[in-house]
Design a protein around this motif. Structure first.
Motif, PDB file in Angstrom:
ATOM      1  N   ALA A   1       0.939  -1.170  -0.325  1.00  0.00           N
ATOM      2  CA  ALA A   1      -0.496  -0.351  -0.278  1.00  0.00           C
ATOM      3  C   ALA A   1       0.789   1.214   0.214  1.00  0.00           C
ATOM      4  O   ALA A   1       2.051   1.216   0.569  1.00  0.00           O
ATOM      5  CB  ALA A   1      -0.925  -0.033   1.489  1.00  0.00           C
TER       6      ALA A   1
ATOM      7  N   ARG B   1      -3.680   6.120   0.065  1.00  0.00           N
ATOM      8  CA  ARG B   1      -5.369   5.585   0.556  1.00  0.00           C
ATOM      9  C   ARG B   1      -5.822   4.886  -0.457  1.00  0.00           C
ATOM     10  O   ARG B   1      -6.393   3.504  -0.295  1.00  0.00           O
ATOM     11  CB  ARG B   1      -6.293   6.893   0.957  1.00  0.00           C
ATOM     12  CG  ARG B   1      -7.113   6.442   0.766  1.00  0.00           C
ATOM     13  CD  ARG B   1      -6.990   6.286   2.505  1.00  0.00           C
ATOM     14  NE  ARG B   1      -9.118   6.358   3.249  1.00  0.00           N
ATOM     15  CZ  ARG B   1      -9.822   7.020   3.509  1.00  0.00           C
ATOM     16  NH1 ARG B   1      -9.706   8.533   3.494  1.00  0.00           N
ATOM     17  NH2 ARG B   1     -11.333   6.571   4.179  1.00  0.00           N
TER      18      ARG B   1
ATOM     19  N   SER C   1      -9.232  -5.751  -1.294  1.00  0.00           N
ATOM     20  CA  SER C   1      -8.433  -6.039  -0.316  1.00  0.00           C
ATOM     21  C   SER C   1      -8.518  -4.917   0.976  1.00  0.00           C
ATOM     22  O   SER C   1      -8.271  -4.136   1.998  1.00  0.00           O
ATOM     23  CB  SER C   1      -6.327  -5.805  -0.521  1.00  0.00           C
ATOM     24  OG  SER C   1      -6.010  -5.899   0.360  1.00  0.00           O
ATOM     25  N   ALA C   2      -8.510  -2.948  -0.187  1.00  0.00           N
ATOM     26  CA  ALA C   2      -9.068  -1.880   0.704  1.00  0.00           C
ATOM     27  C   ALA C   2     -10.279  -2.176   1.347  1.00  0.00           C
ATOM     28  O   ALA C   2     -10.795  -1.218   2.186  1.00  0.00           O
ATOM     29  CB  ALA C   2      -8.872  -1.526  -0.730  1.00  0.00           C
TER      30      ALA C   2
ATOM     31  N   TYR D   1      -6.974   2.152   2.607  1.00  0.00           N
ATOM     32  CA  TYR D   1      -5.680   2.004   3.580  1.00  0.00           C
ATOM     33  C   TYR D   1      -5.325   3.268   4.329  1.00  0.00           C
ATOM     34  O   TYR D   1      -5.874   4.435   3.969  1.00  0.00           O
ATOM     35  CB  TYR D   1      -4.323   2.081   3.182  1.00  0.00           C
ATOM     36  CG  TYR D   1      -4.501   0.104   1.815  1.00  0.00           C
ATOM     37  CD1 TYR D   1      -4.561  -0.712   2.518  1.00  0.00           C
ATOM     38  CD2 TYR D   1      -4.644   0.623   0.506  1.00  0.00           C
ATOM     39  CE1 TYR D   1      -4.688  -2.488   1.951  1.00  0.00           C
ATOM     40  CE2 TYR D   1      -4.702  -0.504  -0.599  1.00  0.00           C
ATOM     41  CZ  TYR D   1      -5.057  -1.632   1.015  1.00  0.00           C
ATOM     42  OH  TYR D   1      -5.337  -3.229  -0.686  1.00  0.00           O
TER      43      TYR D   1
ATOM     44  N   ASP E   1      -6.637   4.789  10.049  1.00  0.00           N
ATOM     45  CA  ASP E   1      -6.620   4.821  10.684  1.00  0.00           C
ATOM     46  C   ASP E   1      -5.788   5.760  11.997  1.00  0.00           C
ATOM     47  O   ASP E   1      -4.534   5.901  10.821  1.00  0.00           O
ATOM     48  CB  ASP E   1      -6.200   3.591  11.428  1.00  0.00           C
ATOM     49  CG  ASP E   1      -5.511   3.214  13.053  1.00  0.00           C
ATOM     50  OD1 ASP E   1      -6.236   4.627  14.033  1.00  0.00           O
ATOM     51  OD2 ASP E   1      -4.800   2.936  13.786  1.00  0.00           O
TER      52      ASP E   1
ATOM     53  N   SER F   1     -13.144 -10.320  14.053  1.00  0.00           N
ATOM     54  CA  SER F   1     -13.049 -10.877  13.069  1.00  0.00           C
ATOM     55  C   SER F   1     -14.243 -11.288  12.192  1.00  0.00           C
ATOM     56  O   SER F   1     -15.516 -11.386  13.839  1.00  0.00           O
ATOM     57  CB  SER F   1     -12.202 -11.966  12.205  1.00  0.00           C
ATOM     58  OG  SER F   1     -12.171 -13.015  12.772  1.00  0.00           O
TER      59      SER F   1
ATOM     60  N   LYS G   1     -14.638  -7.219   7.886  1.00  0.00           N
ATOM     61  CA  LYS G   1     -14.145  -7.684   6.953  1.00  0.00           C
ATOM     62  C   LYS G   1     -14.231  -6.085   6.488  1.00  0.00           C
ATOM     63  O   LYS G   1     -14.618  -4.975   6.088  1.00  0.00           O
ATOM     64  CB  LYS G   1     -14.805  -7.344   4.782  1.00  0.00           C
ATOM     65  CG  LYS G   1     -14.417  -9.357   5.116  1.00  0.00           C
ATOM     66  CD  LYS G   1     -14.165  -9.840   3.664  1.00  0.00           C
ATOM     67  CE  LYS G   1     -14.499 -10.642   3.713  1.00  0.00           C
ATOM     68  NZ  LYS G   1     -13.288 -12.084   4.336  1.00  0.00           N
ATOM     69  N   GLY G   2     -13.478  -5.271   7.603  1.00  0.00           N
ATOM     70  CA  GLY G   2     -13.081  -3.885   7.472  1.00  0.00           C
ATOM     71  C   GLY G   2     -14.165  -2.968   7.974  1.00  0.00           C
ATOM     72  O   GLY G   2     -13.597  -1.683   7.694  1.00  0.00           O
TER      73      GLY G   2
ATOM     74  N   GLY H   1     -11.937   0.025   9.425  1.00  0.00           N
ATOM     75  CA  GLY H   1     -10.260   0.481   8.770  1.00  0.00           C
ATOM     76  C   GLY H   1      -9.421  -1.339   8.413  1.00  0.00           C
ATOM     77  O   GLY H   1      -9.732  -2.052   8.395  1.00  0.00           O
ATOM     78  N   GLU H   2      -7.935  -0.859   8.724  1.00  0.00           N
ATOM     79  CA  GLU H   2      -7.335  -2.633   9.099  1.00  0.00           C
ATOM     80  C   GLU H   2      -7.302  -2.531  10.650  1.00  0.00           C
ATOM     81  O   GLU H   2      -6.448  -3.486  10.872  1.00  0.00           O
ATOM     82  CB  GLU H   2      -6.334  -1.346   8.699  1.00  0.00           C
ATOM     83  CG  GLU H   2      -5.986  -1.062   7.508  1.00  0.00           C
ATOM     84  CD  GLU H   2      -4.776  -0.068   6.694  1.00  0.00           C
ATOM     85  OE1 GLU H   2      -4.342  -0.695   5.958  1.00  0.00           O
ATOM     86  OE2 GLU H   2      -4.390   1.088   7.177  1.00  0.00           O
TER      87      GLU H   2
END
Length: 366
Positions: free
Chosen positions: A8, A11, A27-28, A33, A36, A74, A220-221, A224-225
């Motif tokens: 990454a 963003r 993935s994003a 990205y 945070d 998760s 899943k997000g 964020g991460e």
């Protein structure tokens, strides 16, 4: 298929093979990205009561229309706990599902047929949503009912089976799921890890399909991460603290999740649906190397024609997308090009990504 090596760099962008590309791979996730920037410590919401965790659970409860919300680390963990807590009778799932990588969720996801040892019934997924396919599914149910107790069991489903090839639940299957719930008094668990939180243009996509789940799983997000999942249910016996792990729903993850919730409003959901139509128009008329485009919002799949898969054209097409400046993923054993931009993607990066797709199509249409 070999996984690509990526890093990454901003963003909504990655560097792959020395090239800067917009990330439409999934993935994003929702935020992109580097979302945070919260200067908050990750205080455990299991050991302490934190304002952030309390507010997040309250807001998710309203959105999901469920009395209680339990935070996990998760969606895998959320699915596992949701299934285990309902395991009074058999679990029913669909072949091709992806509900996680714990022992139970793997058994529910990656097996076929009737698993007597683990009391799991895997139903064939109706690709065409035909009456014949639904009758085949019903025959599996009838056979299973003679071998396992299905009464008051659990049925877990994804509104769109993303990993299997972006396969949406359609009209006849929706009706069958609702009839099955009534027949056996099943608990319906909607795994909205990929389809919820605005990614399909709706916060709870199963409701848009006409299914009212008893349990809704998010992940899943959604922070964020930061690792975070959620179980939304009317049950009140899963945890006294509202979290299901020492670091699950900690103050930092919950703070980021609250920030994201504040951004996903009606305007944002409508924007996802509008931009989705722009992506679909890139494939109209459908080139001869594709056979179908399906999905909703930013969860789209374009299936390659079988003849073009045999000669490796699917991999060639994705490589050209990367050369043009966008990365997408191949799912469904490489048969489907998955286009999943992050919900919060800015206009410039979205336009750059769609132009890259358009250039790739034009190159192969010559």
């Amino acid at each position: 298929m070999n996984r690509l090596k990526a890093k990454a760099i901003s963003r909504f962008r990655l560097k792959i093979n020395g090239r800067e590309v917009v990330d439409f791979s999934g993935s994003a996730a929702i935020t992109g990205y580097f979302f945070d920037n919260e200067n908050i410590g990750g205080v455990s919401s299991n050991i302490f009561e934190t304002d952030e965790s309390f507010e997040l659970r309250k807001k998710l409860s309203i959105i999901a229309q469920k009395k209680n919300v339990y935070l996990t680390s998760s969606a895998t963990e959320a699915c596992d706990i949701a299934l285990a807590s309902e395991k009074r009778s058999a679990i029913i799932s669909f072949e091709g599902a992806y509900h996680g990588l714990t022992y139970l969720t793997r058994k529910v996801s990656f097996e076929r047929g009737i698993d007597l040892e683990n009391k799991i019934v895997h139903l064939p997924f109706p690709i065409k949503d035909s009456i014949d396919e639904i009758e085949t599914i019903n025959s599996v149910i009838e056979k299973s009912s003679k071998l396992l107790n299905l009464d008051q069991g659990a049925l877990i489903f994804e509104p769109i089976q993303v990993h299997a090839g972006v396969r949406p639940i359609r009209k006849n299957l929706v009706s069958f799921i609702k009839e099955l719930k009534s027949r056996y008094d099943l608990t319906l668990i909607a795994d909205e890890a990929y389809t919820g939180y605005g990614r399909t243009g709706y916060f709870v996509y199963s409701r848009e399909l006409g299914i009212e789940p008893d349990v809704i799983v998010f992940g899943k997000g959604i922070a964020g991460e930061m690792p975070l999942g959620a179980i939304c249910t009317n049950r009140d016996d899963l945890s006294e603290t509202g979290v299901l792990g020492t670091l699950s729903g900690n103050a930092k993850a919950s703070s980021i999740a609250l920030k994201l919730l504040g951004l996903i409003d009606e305007h944002m959901l409508n924007r996802v649906l509008t931009l989705s139509e722009k992506i679909k128009k890139l494939f109209s008329p459908l080139p001869n190397y594709f056979k179908e485009i399906r999905g909703s919002g930013f969860v789209l799949g374009i299936e390659f024609d079988e003849g073009f898969i045999k000669n490796g054209f699917n991999e060639i097409f994705r490589e050209e997308l990367i050369r043009q400046g966008v990365v997408c993923n191949l799912v469904g054993e490489g048969r489907v090009l998955k286009i999943t931009p992050p919900v919060l993607i800015d206009d410039d990066d979205f336009e750059f990504g769609t132009r890259a797709i358009e250039k790739t199509i034009l190159k192969f249409n010559k």
